[in-house]
Scaffold this motif. Structure first.
Motif, PDB file in Angstrom:
ATOM      1  N   ASP A  50      34.406  43.587  25.281  1.00  0.00           N
ATOM      2  CA  ASP A  50      33.874  44.192  23.154  1.00  0.00           C
ATOM      3  C   ASP A  50      34.192  44.126  22.885  1.00  0.00           C
ATOM      4  N   PRO A 106      34.872  32.096  26.641  1.00  0.00           N
ATOM      5  CA  PRO A 106      33.183  33.534  26.358  1.00  0.00           C
ATOM      6  C   PRO A 106      33.378  33.804  27.408  1.00  0.00           C
ATOM      7  N   PHE A 107      34.149  34.600  28.294  1.00  0.00           N
ATOM      8  CA  PHE A 107      34.587  35.355  29.488  1.00  0.00           C
ATOM      9  C   PHE A 107      35.381  36.560  29.212  1.00  0.00           C
ATOM     10  N   PHE A 112      35.007  45.961  29.865  1.00  0.00           N
ATOM     11  CA  PHE A 112      33.046  43.997  29.203  1.00  0.00           C
ATOM     12  C   PHE A 112      31.763  45.333  30.280  1.00  0.00           C
ATOM     13  N   ASP A 126      37.476  34.095  19.308  1.00  0.00           N
ATOM     14  CA  ASP A 126      37.545  34.783  20.913  1.00  0.00           C
ATOM     15  C   ASP A 126      37.959  34.720  22.057  1.00  0.00           C
ATOM     16  N   ASN A 156      29.133  42.187  30.646  1.00  0.00           N
ATOM     17  CA  ASN A 156      28.758  41.568  31.560  1.00  0.00           C
ATOM     18  C   ASN A 156      29.972  40.810  31.568  1.00  0.00           C
ATOM     19  N   ALA A 171      29.618  37.607  31.875  1.00  0.00           N
ATOM     20  CA  ALA A 171      29.914  36.019  31.485  1.00  0.00           C
ATOM     21  C   ALA A 171      29.602  36.128  30.109  1.00  0.00           C
ATOM     22  N   ASP A 172      30.177  36.709  29.337  1.00  0.00           N
ATOM     23  CA  ASP A 172      30.094  36.636  28.163  1.00  0.00           C
ATOM     24  C   ASP A 172      31.736  37.485  26.882  1.00  0.00           C
ATOM     25  N   PHE A 173      31.938  38.001  26.005  1.00  0.00           N
ATOM     26  CA  PHE A 173      33.885  37.935  25.513  1.00  0.00           C
ATOM     27  C   PHE A 173      33.700  39.776  26.012  1.00  0.00           C
TER      28      PHE A 173
END
Length: 84
Positions: A65, A81-82, A57, A78, A59, A61-63
């Motif tokens: 890859d 969302p981390f 990853f 998913d 970010n 604060a996001d999923f």
């Protein structure tokens, strides 16, 4: 710990995401510097002596890859969302 991405309720001690639940809602759980272009973070766990990737990853604060595949990622969406 939980495994919301596999739909199986008998292994709920296996899920790992980098998030903070202290407020009662999922929030960013890592404080990591922004990486230079081309670099990625990757989480690892050792299971029975074998290194296992939790995914890459960029970010916090996001999923993680989507291109990363691991044998432990389920197919039920998913998850949070981390990264994880």
């Amino acid at each position: 710990m939980a495994t919301p991405t596999d739909g199986d309720n008998n292994n709920e001690f296996s899920g790992v995401w980098f998030l903070d639940l202290s407020s009662g809602s999922p929030a960013v759980g890592l404080d990591s510097p922004v990486l230079m272009a081309g670099w990625k973070y990757e989480g690892w766990a050792i299971i029975d002596g074998v290194p296992v990737s939790s995914g890459t990853f960029t970010n916090v604060a996001d999923f993680d890859d989507k291109a990363t595949t691991t044998p432990f990622k389920g197919n039920m969406g998913d998850g949070p969302p981390f990264p994880g």
